[in-house]
Design a protein around this motif. Structure first.
Motif: not given
Lengths: 324, 324
Positions: A45, A47, A49, A52-53, A128, A321-323, B3, B89-91, B121-125
């Protein structure tokens, strides 16, 4: 246009027959897939956004291609053959022209790999896109990250760094603009926006190589995932890394950064024992994919990058790294 | 917190062993699943967006439960048994307390149904939660929407309308507040925020009933999907629809709207031939799920809602549509 009409108009394709291993596609509570006997199901999976992407003004056709390509690249890295995918889409509005172009890009790639859309969800919300891709791989033959062994050769498909350089150009970064040929942006942008998932190579490697990963966050960082999962280290030979012509004029630090920390490459990085060299070459030929031997796996932990003289080069790994 | 650390801390569970049909879970390019021989894979995706599917101040534990529950409900409606799920998850930010509570709600339900998280998958958003659930169902036994036949009985698990009434109370709607017992909100809210996927019933019905669907958009609208896919019509007997005590004091029009157009019920609606009545009752008992016979499938197209005297009742179908 309502939700069901949106799905019907843009994502259902009554004229396109489902393959035999998809007994039920869009339109029920679930889709049904039938992996072949002796095969396991591979699932991934991603995702994406907005901002961001991808840039808010990205061509929707390119976006449709890319969201599926990055997922297919995960199947390639397992040595799996695509079965189908689901698409969940949050849209600020039902924009006909946008949806038409997005679906064109999406289905052109899906059709090229016989990977039908089998289900999904649409809702209103900040843009998204979440794709889950499903594939099959013969039981025991999947290319896992934890299977690298000391003494393995390290291979790279294609070359790295161009997507990153495109990103820097689009962001207006000074060093990128100053040292890139003025006519390079369109072809570099294609590397960023239209990555080619290495499915044929991945399937040719299944059962043949030890570990594999697809490069999404940068060569060094993604190699780090293999090393960590396998409990080994590696040597990377800079002189063996293929260098795209558009990267040749970059200052050395930036060139190294593009090559090793670039991101968005979607090439395969894999390890195999030295006695598999002829088989790897044959797999590269069969799949018509350029493959280079770029280093080797060592028992000592850590990643050493060596220059042409065999001396260690200083550099810092910086996977995205997204965070952070 | 980065992340990978976020994933490790909240979503990887090294102490929890994967079942035998999940050879590979979180941490590679793909997860691997092994459906049993003779079984097909059922797959469904739902995307939930803040302010559209849930209130911004919803308890994260309840949200973790609900995002998985609505997906498991789709497996239930196919008669499938869960194998695993992916979470994207977009956070807006990595909020420790929120993530801890969200993961608690999510894993409590996942563990109750032996349905491990296998990837994601995790991302910021902007907050967006997309789950893809994977299950298995014996080939040929899936409960499809297009299988209703004229003469079939129509059955409903549980009862409808309470989630909708909870929503109206939370929105401060006048008629809901005026006609609902003052102590009802906590239990109604639990119906909205903690739906129970009818997995045991769905599996007990596999191979037994004709058509089935899970109720997410409202009984009438979702029944409409069965009727359209099967090319049939139906009669619904209002007097046979179970009525929650908290709905009894509502004015007739609003009561009807909650029952028929409520949404978020996550009950199963299914059809079966009259000679299956004893088997349906046995399936309800085995799965400890209340099931009521609420109407029948007719050859004439359209949905007729009949009152206790057998007279048609006027009402308008109003399934939820995100783009209307």
């Amino acid at each position: 246009m309502g939700e069901f009409e949106l799905i019907r108009r843009h994502f259902q394709r009554p004229g396109v027959a489902l393959p035999g291993n998809v007994p039920l596609g869009i339109g029920d509570d679930c889709a049904l897939l039938q992996p072949a006997p002796g095969f396991q199901l591979a699932v991934s999976t991603d995702m994406l956004v907005e901002s961001r992407h991808f840039f808010p003004d990205v061509a929707p056709q390119a976006l449709g291609h890319k969201v599926l390509a990055v997922n297919l690249s995960d199947l390639a890295a397992m040595g799996a053959r695509p079965l189908g995918f689901t698409l969940a889409l949050a849209l600020p509005a039902a924009d006909e022209a946008w949806l038409t172009a997005f679906a064109q890009g999406l289905f052109a790639l899906a059709d090229a790999h016989a990977c039908p859309l089998v289900g999904g969800d649409t809702t209103r919300g900040p843009l998204n896109i979440c794709i889950t891709v499903l594939g099959e791989v013969r039981a025991g033959q999947a290319l896992r990250r934890d299977a690298a062994r000391a003494g393995d050769d390290l291979y790279l498909s294609g070359r790295t760094g161009e997507a990153r350089l495109a990103l820097e150009l689009l962001l207006g970064t000074g060093w990128a603009i100053a040292h890139t040929p003025p006519d390079a942006l369109p072809r570099l942008r294609a590397r960023l926006e239209r990555p080619v998932p290495r499915l044929a190579l991945g399937q040719a490697l299944a059962g043949l190589t030890h570990a594999a990963i697809d490069l999404s966050d940068g060569l060094a960082g993604d190699l780090g995932h293999i090393l960590q999962a396998s409990g080994v280290g590696a040597e990377l030979a800079l002189a063996e890394l293929p260098l795209a012509p558009d990267l040749q004029a970059l200052p050395e630090a930036q060139r190294l950064d593009c090559l090793l920390n670039g991101g968005d490459d979607y090439e395969l990085l894999f390890s195999a024992p030295p006695d598999a060299r002829a088989a790897i070459e044959a797999a590269a030929r069969t799949s018509q994919t350029p493959v280079h031997r770029v280093g080797r796996i060592r028992a000592e932990p850590g990643l050493r990058v060596l220059n042409a003289a065999g001396q260690p080069v200083a550099f810092s790994t910086r996977g995205f790294d997204h965070f952070k």
